[in-house]
Design a protein around this motif. Sequence first.
Motif, PDB file in Angstrom:
ATOM      1  N   ARG A  62       0.807  -1.229   0.000  1.00  0.00           N
ATOM      2  CA  ARG A  62       0.000   0.000   0.000  1.00  0.00           C
ATOM      3  C   ARG A  62       0.833   1.270   0.000  1.00  0.00           C
ATOM      4  O   ARG A  62       0.428   2.287  -0.550  1.00  0.00           O
ATOM      5  N   SER A  63       1.991   1.233   0.601  1.00  0.00           N
ATOM      6  CA  SER A  63       2.734   2.479   0.814  1.00  0.00           C
ATOM      7  C   SER A  63       3.763   2.786  -0.275  1.00  0.00           C
ATOM      8  O   SER A  63       4.125   3.943  -0.468  1.00  0.00           O
ATOM      9  N   SER A  64       4.216   1.789  -0.981  1.00  0.00           N
ATOM     10  CA  SER A  64       5.223   2.011  -2.016  1.00  0.00           C
ATOM     11  C   SER A  64       4.567   2.570  -3.275  1.00  0.00           C
ATOM     12  O   SER A  64       3.523   2.079  -3.720  1.00  0.00           O
ATOM     13  N   LEU A  65       5.193   3.558  -3.846  1.00  0.00           N
ATOM     14  CA  LEU A  65       4.677   4.163  -5.068  1.00  0.00           C
ATOM     15  C   LEU A  65       4.699   3.178  -6.232  1.00  0.00           C
ATOM     16  O   LEU A  65       3.795   3.166  -7.069  1.00  0.00           O
ATOM     17  N   TRP A  66       5.728   2.327  -6.286  1.00  0.00           N
ATOM     18  CA  TRP A  66       5.920   1.467  -7.449  1.00  0.00           C
ATOM     19  C   TRP A  66       5.623  -0.012  -7.217  1.00  0.00           C
ATOM     20  O   TRP A  66       5.440  -0.750  -8.186  1.00  0.00           O
ATOM     21  N   LEU A  67       5.571  -0.459  -5.977  1.00  0.00           N
ATOM     22  CA  LEU A  67       5.436  -1.890  -5.716  1.00  0.00           C
ATOM     23  C   LEU A  67       4.093  -2.448  -6.207  1.00  0.00           C
ATOM     24  O   LEU A  67       4.065  -3.440  -6.933  1.00  0.00           O
TER      25      LEU A  67
END
Length: 167
Positions: free
Chosen positions: A27-32
């Motif tokens: 949820r928090s990673s821009l790219w994951l």
Amino acid sequence: MEHQHSAGGAMGLLEAVERSPVGEAMRSSLWLFPAVETLHIIGFALLVGSIVVYDLRLLAARPLVPADHLGRLLLPVSVTGFLIAVPAGLLLFTSEATAFAENPMFWAKMGLLAVGLVNIVVFHNGIGRRMESWADLRPPPAARVAGALSLIAWIGVLICGRLIAYL
């Protein structure tokens, strides 16, 4: 009362999945999340694409390639797609496990996925074992039914998967 308790336990487990380091990272990673979603789509493209080609071969009125030969070519593609799509799907699930669990399209997708997988097992352990003996390269009616059921199930998986985002 027992049903509510077990439903609460399941919801607690889903909430724990969401709060896990993997769920938080998704949820928090821009790219994951987009990267994993892309892998999921690539996996499903390989899996369902190869299955659709094979199913269309089973349904063909004028076959050009023996089904067993085509199956040997496509099986590694299907397996590769499955091995990409499933782990990626599990990672996507961690991002919003409780929302997925409440989404009817998620459950429709899982049901159709189960139908597709059971159909594969039944076909390969039944009529598919005798592909080399199919007269005139034409699959018998049972193989055609399996191909039609497979097409419906796997295309349904794709449709339901896409609709998850809208319900």
